[in-house]
Scaffold this active site. Structure first.
Site, PDB file in Angstrom:
ATOM      1  N   ALA A 117       0.858  -1.175   0.000  1.00  0.00           N
ATOM      2  CA  ALA A 117       0.000   0.000   0.000  1.00  0.00           C
ATOM      3  C   ALA A 117       0.899   1.231   0.000  1.00  0.00           C
ATOM      4  O   ALA A 117       2.074   1.149   0.349  1.00  0.00           O
ATOM      5  CB  ALA A 117      -0.875  -0.014   1.246  1.00  0.00           C
ATOM      6  N   GLY A 174       0.379  -5.108   0.739  1.00  0.00           N
ATOM      7  CA  GLY A 174      -0.720  -5.095  -0.221  1.00  0.00           C
ATOM      8  C   GLY A 174      -0.318  -5.706  -1.559  1.00  0.00           C
ATOM      9  O   GLY A 174      -1.156  -6.258  -2.274  1.00  0.00           O
ATOM     10  N   GLU A 226      -0.723  -9.266  -1.138  1.00  0.00           N
ATOM     11  CA  GLU A 226      -2.162  -9.550  -1.025  1.00  0.00           C
ATOM     12  C   GLU A 226      -2.813  -9.575  -2.408  1.00  0.00           C
ATOM     13  O   GLU A 226      -3.656 -10.440  -2.705  1.00  0.00           O
ATOM     14  CB  GLU A 226      -2.817  -8.520  -0.091  1.00  0.00           C
ATOM     15  N   GLU A 259       3.855  -5.537   7.359  1.00  0.00           N
ATOM     16  CA  GLU A 259       3.021  -4.495   7.983  1.00  0.00           C
ATOM     17  C   GLU A 259       3.366  -4.223   9.439  1.00  0.00           C
ATOM     18  O   GLU A 259       3.293  -3.078   9.896  1.00  0.00           O
ATOM     19  CB  GLU A 259       1.537  -4.873   7.865  1.00  0.00           C
TER      20      GLU A 259
HETATM   21  N1  3HC Z   1       4.613   3.472   0.116  1.00  0.00           N
HETATM   22  C1  3HC Z   1       5.095   4.669  -0.258  1.00  0.00           C
HETATM   23  N2  3HC Z   1       6.373   4.885  -0.584  1.00  0.00           N
HETATM   24  C2  3HC Z   1       7.200   3.838  -0.543  1.00  0.00           C
HETATM   25  C3  3HC Z   1       6.770   2.550  -0.166  1.00  0.00           C
HETATM   26  C4  3HC Z   1       5.403   2.385   0.172  1.00  0.00           C
HETATM   27  N3  3HC Z   1       4.911   1.209   0.513  1.00  0.00           N
HETATM   28  N4  3HC Z   1       7.829   1.709  -0.204  1.00  0.00           N
HETATM   29  C5  3HC Z   1       8.869   2.437  -0.603  1.00  0.00           C
HETATM   30  N5  3HC Z   1       8.502   3.722  -0.802  1.00  0.00           N
HETATM   31  C6  3HC Z   1       9.335   4.834  -1.292  1.00  0.00           C
HETATM   32  C7  3HC Z   1      10.470   5.157  -0.336  1.00  0.00           C
HETATM   33  O1  3HC Z   1      10.062   6.060   0.648  1.00  0.00           O
HETATM   34  C8  3HC Z   1      11.512   5.737  -1.274  1.00  0.00           C
HETATM   35  O2  3HC Z   1      11.146   7.053  -1.545  1.00  0.00           O
HETATM   36  P1  3HC Z   1      12.258   8.166  -1.849  1.00  0.00           P
HETATM   37  O3  3HC Z   1      12.978   7.677  -3.062  1.00  0.00           O
HETATM   38  O4  3HC Z   1      11.452   9.392  -2.045  1.00  0.00           O
HETATM   39  O5  3HC Z   1      13.121   8.182  -0.636  1.00  0.00           O
HETATM   40  C9  3HC Z   1      11.310   4.935  -2.548  1.00  0.00           C
HETATM   41  O6  3HC Z   1       9.998   4.380  -2.451  1.00  0.00           O
HETATM   42  C10 3HC Z   1      12.292   3.792  -2.729  1.00  0.00           C
HETATM   43  O7  3HC Z   1      12.294   2.996  -1.552  1.00  0.00           O
HETATM   44  P2  3HC Z   1      13.627   2.334  -1.006  1.00  0.00           P
HETATM   45  O8  3HC Z   1      14.709   3.343  -0.954  1.00  0.00           O
HETATM   46  O9  3HC Z   1      13.266   1.622   0.233  1.00  0.00           O
HETATM   47  O10 3HC Z   1      13.937   1.319  -2.208  1.00  0.00           O
HETATM   48  P3  3HC Z   1      14.669  -0.064  -2.193  1.00  0.00           P
HETATM   49  O11 3HC Z   1      14.794  -0.471  -3.602  1.00  0.00           O
HETATM   50  O12 3HC Z   1      15.872  -0.010  -1.308  1.00  0.00           O
HETATM   51  O13 3HC Z   1      13.659  -1.067  -1.469  1.00  0.00           O
HETATM   52  C11 3HC Z   1      11.510  -2.043  -1.031  1.00  0.00           C
HETATM   53  C12 3HC Z   1      12.460  -1.406  -2.077  1.00  0.00           C
HETATM   54  C13 3HC Z   1      12.109  -3.378  -0.551  1.00  0.00           C
HETATM   55  C14 3HC Z   1      10.195  -2.268  -1.689  1.00  0.00           C
HETATM   56  C15 3HC Z   1      11.381  -1.103   0.168  1.00  0.00           C
HETATM   57  O14 3HC Z   1      11.042   0.181  -0.306  1.00  0.00           O
HETATM   58  C16 3HC Z   1      10.361  -1.485   1.182  1.00  0.00           C
HETATM   59  O15 3HC Z   1      10.582  -2.386   1.974  1.00  0.00           O
HETATM   60  N6  3HC Z   1       9.209  -0.772   1.199  1.00  0.00           N
HETATM   61  C17 3HC Z   1       8.208  -0.937   2.192  1.00  0.00           C
HETATM   62  C18 3HC Z   1       7.297  -2.053   1.867  1.00  0.00           C
HETATM   63  C19 3HC Z   1       6.179  -2.148   2.874  1.00  0.00           C
HETATM   64  O16 3HC Z   1       6.329  -1.902   4.047  1.00  0.00           O
HETATM   65  N7  3HC Z   1       5.026  -2.554   2.373  1.00  0.00           N
HETATM   66  C20 3HC Z   1       3.874  -2.736   3.180  1.00  0.00           C
HETATM   67  C21 3HC Z   1       3.097  -1.477   3.188  1.00  0.00           C
HETATM   68  S1  3HC Z   1       1.719  -1.584   4.243  1.00  0.00           S
HETATM   69  C22 3HC Z   1       0.555  -2.401   3.356  1.00  0.00           C
HETATM   70  O17 3HC Z   1       0.799  -2.826   2.261  1.00  0.00           O
HETATM   71  C23 3HC Z   1      -0.753  -2.534   4.010  1.00  0.00           C
HETATM   72  C24 3HC Z   1      -1.654  -3.471   3.293  1.00  0.00           C
HETATM   73  O18 3HC Z   1      -1.671  -4.701   3.959  1.00  0.00           O
HETATM   74  C25 3HC Z   1      -3.064  -2.938   3.231  1.00  0.00           C
END
Ligand code: 3HC
Ligand code: NAI
Length: 649
Positions: A61, A100, A103, A123
């Site tokens: 998400a 997400g 999912e 999450e």
């Molecule tokens: N939402 C918004 N922005 C995000 C994001 C997300 N889920 N994940 C990454 N970004 C952004 C980062 O803030 C960063 O922004 P910036 O360039 O402006 O600083 C950019 O994307 C690149 O991220 P990384 O520097 O972390 O890139 P990497 O290539 O090193 O890593 C990744 C990629 C492994 C996908 C890592 O970004 C990551 O782990 N992201 C988080 C994933 C996450 O937590 N997902 C779950 C979200 S909650 C959810 O999905 C709820 C659902 O169940 C309803």
């Protein structure tokens, strides 16, 4: 953002392109929603492959939407819609399918991953639970035990493991699109499996849940989300799909608005910002191909191990042959530990050691791009080392000191090309701890500074820039924190009660037991040094203990007593006696929450001073220092965030 559809005979591809990580913002959800309708309505299409452009499959998400009210189409509805589509969807996963993103993949009838992919539900790291069926569909694919592990730890599974436990149906090498199209054609020749929501979950007994509750509570130290995620999986195992989904969604929405989730989002964005600070965006780092380390003691060996873990060949310099051998033995012990804990194979450990050459001869550093000095904390010794480095290294090699307290400007005095000098303050154990304080001097060039950050990224650290002052950011706050803890003792609060308050707050250890573990003598010697130099340093309670021979666990006692060979702190009658004259008598007992609040308040007050003096660039950097260097509970967001956002002690 684009969602584009292409036809390959009877298979359609839907390609998402939403840089940087294909996060599921509202527009993307809408795009996918519409794609289902379009492809359902196309009689020529028999199956749909879902692909992503760029570095990764959908990473989850869009976290930046979490502070705002949810907007339609909601993700759980989208996942249901993909699952209920008239044509089977096949997720083709590269990079990370997270939260997400995974999912959505579970809404598909099949999941195909390339060999480097990983899938997971991170999450809990954001203080929430999966919000679109992650806890309900995962146990239907991989069983309850694997689902519990995935959702309560937030750790992703790599492709091979994901295949082994049933999270994906195939792992392919070669071009993912081609392989996924071939998989889709094959799949159409056989009866389709049930949609994931209709699959059964093998039951587990009540004892399993009781065990998991204890284990998860212990691991999460006050973080709420992991236990709530566990409860969601339990609901999935014990109630209908629809009931479990409703429970999961309600939990998700509740936690999304919680203080812990806000704190963890703050840390999430702070960590990403720290890796590439805005003021260095335009500055290119120097290449890092070979590194040197001077000093093979606790820190030098740890730093060398971290450099080796990142694949850099290392030259280790020590002062004599015996010290060279000890340095190598220290490194070997680190890699052996990695093998024992299953982090490294024997062969990897051998390769790590093979990439180290250890010597007393500085000439071996002639072709290194960066050298980190980690010798004794004595200005004379350090300056002599940098004089040698100035002669032996290339003029463009970055030269760094790992000093804890000395003024880097004094260490660098007389160095040719002082623009390439910088402080790189690692934390012990240096191959494990994530924090790296980066301390430029007034002479340090932007390229050298950017190289410090590039090194931090290469080593998997969280780099934080700090200005020059005693203790930089972290140790300066530590000093204030310890002083605050001692002040509470002087007020009559029991030592064990202060430690318990810190643990209740979420620290792994309290301030006194942590000192007993690390040794009280280091800080004592530093204070003595300052006194000898004529500075006014008031006598601390720690000084009284060290003077009485109580230096911590290593001497059988510090703030606590320790039975021989034991690490369990026991309140000490001797300490009570030694400190008797220092305590106020008859104080009102303090609640643990108030104790913790006072300690954290003092940390934040020091943080404010640090900000005012320009020692830290922003409050979130101070939070990162405390979280990654000093065990501050991540889910509280760091002392600066916690004190700004605290509602009640
Ligand atoms: N939402 C918004 N922005 C995000 C994001 C997300 N889920 N994940 C990454 N970004 C952004 C980062 O803030 C960063 O922004 P910036 O360039 O402006 O600083 C950019 O994307 C690149 O991220 P990384 O520097 O972390 O890139 P990497 O290539 O090193 O890593 C990744 C990629 C492994 C996908 C890592 O970004 C990551 O782990 N992201 C988080 C994933 C996450 O937590 N997902 C779950 C979200 S909650 C959810 O999905 C709820 C659902 O169940 C309803
Ligand atoms: P240590 O005593 O374990 O190791 C120092 C090493 O330097 C020894 O192996 C010694 O033989 C070697 N050495 C001394 N003089 C030398 C010379 N002239 N040439 C080559 N090698 C020489 O000390 P430790 O703990 O590793 O500390 C090193 C530095 O790191 C110090 O500046 C310390 O303040 C700093 N530091 C220490 C931390 C810790 O937790 N121990 C944390 C962060 C920084």
């Amino acid at each position: 953002m684009t969602v584009s559809i292409a036809r390959h005979g009877e298979i359609a591809t839907v390609t998402i392109d939403n840089p940087p990580v294909n996060a599921l913002g509202q527009a993307l959800r809408r795009g996918l929603w519409d794609a289902v309708a379009e492809l359902d309505a196309d009689p020529a299409v028999r199956a749909v492959v879902l692909l992503c452009a760029g570095r990764t499959f959908i990473a989850g998400a869009d976290v930046s939407e979490f502070g705002k009210p949810p907007v339609e189409p909601h993700l759980p509805d989208l996942v249901d819609r993909i699952e209920g589509a008239a044509k089977p969807w096949i997720a083709a996963i590269h990079g990370s399918a997270l939260g997400g993103g995974f999912e959505v993949a579970m809404g598909c009838r099949f999941r195909v991953a390339d060999e480097a992919a990983s899938v997971g539900l991170p999450e809990v790291n954001l203080g929430i639970v999966p919000g679109a069926s992650g806890t309900v569909r995962t146990p239907r694919l991989a069983g309850v035990a694997a689902a519990v592990e995935l959702v309560t730890t937030g750790r992703p599974a790599k492709a091979a493991r994901a295949l082994a436990i049933g999270l994906v149906d195939a792992v392919v090498s070669g071009d993912l699109r081609t392989e996924a199209l071939a998989f889709a054609r094959q799949a159409l020749t056989r009866p389709l499996p049930l949609p994931v929501s209709q699959r059964a979950i093998a039951p587990v007994d009540a004892a399993f849940w009781a065990e998991q509750e204890t284990a998860v509570a212990r691991r999460s130290r006050g973080a709420a989300a992991p236990l709530r995620a566990l409860a969601c999986v339990r609901m999935a195992a014990e109630a209908s799909f629809a009931e479990a989904l409703a429970h999961e969604r309600a939990t998700f929405l509740e936690l999304r608005g919680s203080e812990q989730a806000a704190a963890l989002r703050h840390v999430f964005f702070a960590e990403r910002a720290a890796l590439r600070p805005a003021h260095l965006k335009e500055v290119a780092a120097l290449p890092l191909r070979r590194a040197g380390v001077v000093g093979g003691g606790t820190m030098g060996a740890g730093i060398a191990a971290a450099l080796r873990d990142a694949g850099l060949p290392v030259v280790l310099i020590e002062r004599d042959a015996g010290a060279v051998a000890r340095g190598l033995a220290n490194l070997q012990a680190i890699f052996d530990g990695g093998v024992r804990r299953g982090k490294l194979t024997e062969d990897q450990a051998k390769a790590r050691m093979a990439g180290v050459s250890a010597t007393t001869d500085y000439a071996a550093l002639a072709d290194t791009d960066l050298v980190v000095e980690a010798v004794f904390e004595e200005i004379g010794v350090k300056r002599a080392v940098f004089a040698e480095l100035g002669r032996a290294c290339r003029p463009d090699a970055v030269l760094a000191t790992n000093t804890s307290y000395l003024d880097p400007r004094l260490i660098a005095e007389g160095l040719p090309n002082p623009g390439r000098f910088i402080g790189l303050h690692f934390f012990s154990p240096a191959n494990v701890m994530k924090l790296l304080e980066i301390i430029p001097t007034p002479d340090t060039t932007p390229e050298t500074l950017a190289t410090g950050f590039a090194l931090g990224r290469a080593l998997g650290k969280i780099p934080v820039q700090a200005g020059i002052c005693e203790g930089f950011i972290g140790n300066r706050i530590l000093k204030r924190y310890r002083a605050a803890a001692e002040a509470l003792v002087r007020q009559g609060v029991a030592i064990a009660e202060i430690d318990a308050a810190a643990r209740d707050y979420g620290f792994a250890m309290g301030p006194f037991e942590a000192q007993d573990l690390g040794g009280l003598d280091i800080a004592f010697l530093q204070r003595e040094g300052a006194r000898a130099a004529g500075q006014q340093v008031p006598e601390t309670l720690g000084d009284i203990l060290v003077r009485a021979g109580r230096k911590g666990q290593k001497t059988g006692g510090g703030w606590y007593d320790y039975a021989p060979g034991q690490r369990r702190p026991q309140p000490s009658a001797e300490v009570t006696e030694l400190l008797a004259g220092q305590r106020l008598s008859a104080v009102a007992p303090m609640k643990r929450a108030a104790i913790a609040s006072q300690l954290v308040g003092e940390m934040a007050a020091e943080g404010d001073a640090i900000l005012d003096q320009g020692i830290a660039r922003q409050g979130s950097d101070i939070d990162l220092v405390e979280i990654h260097g000093y065990g501050f509970p991540r889910w509280r967001g760091g002392p600066m965030f916690a004190t700004r956002n605290r509602q009640a002690p």
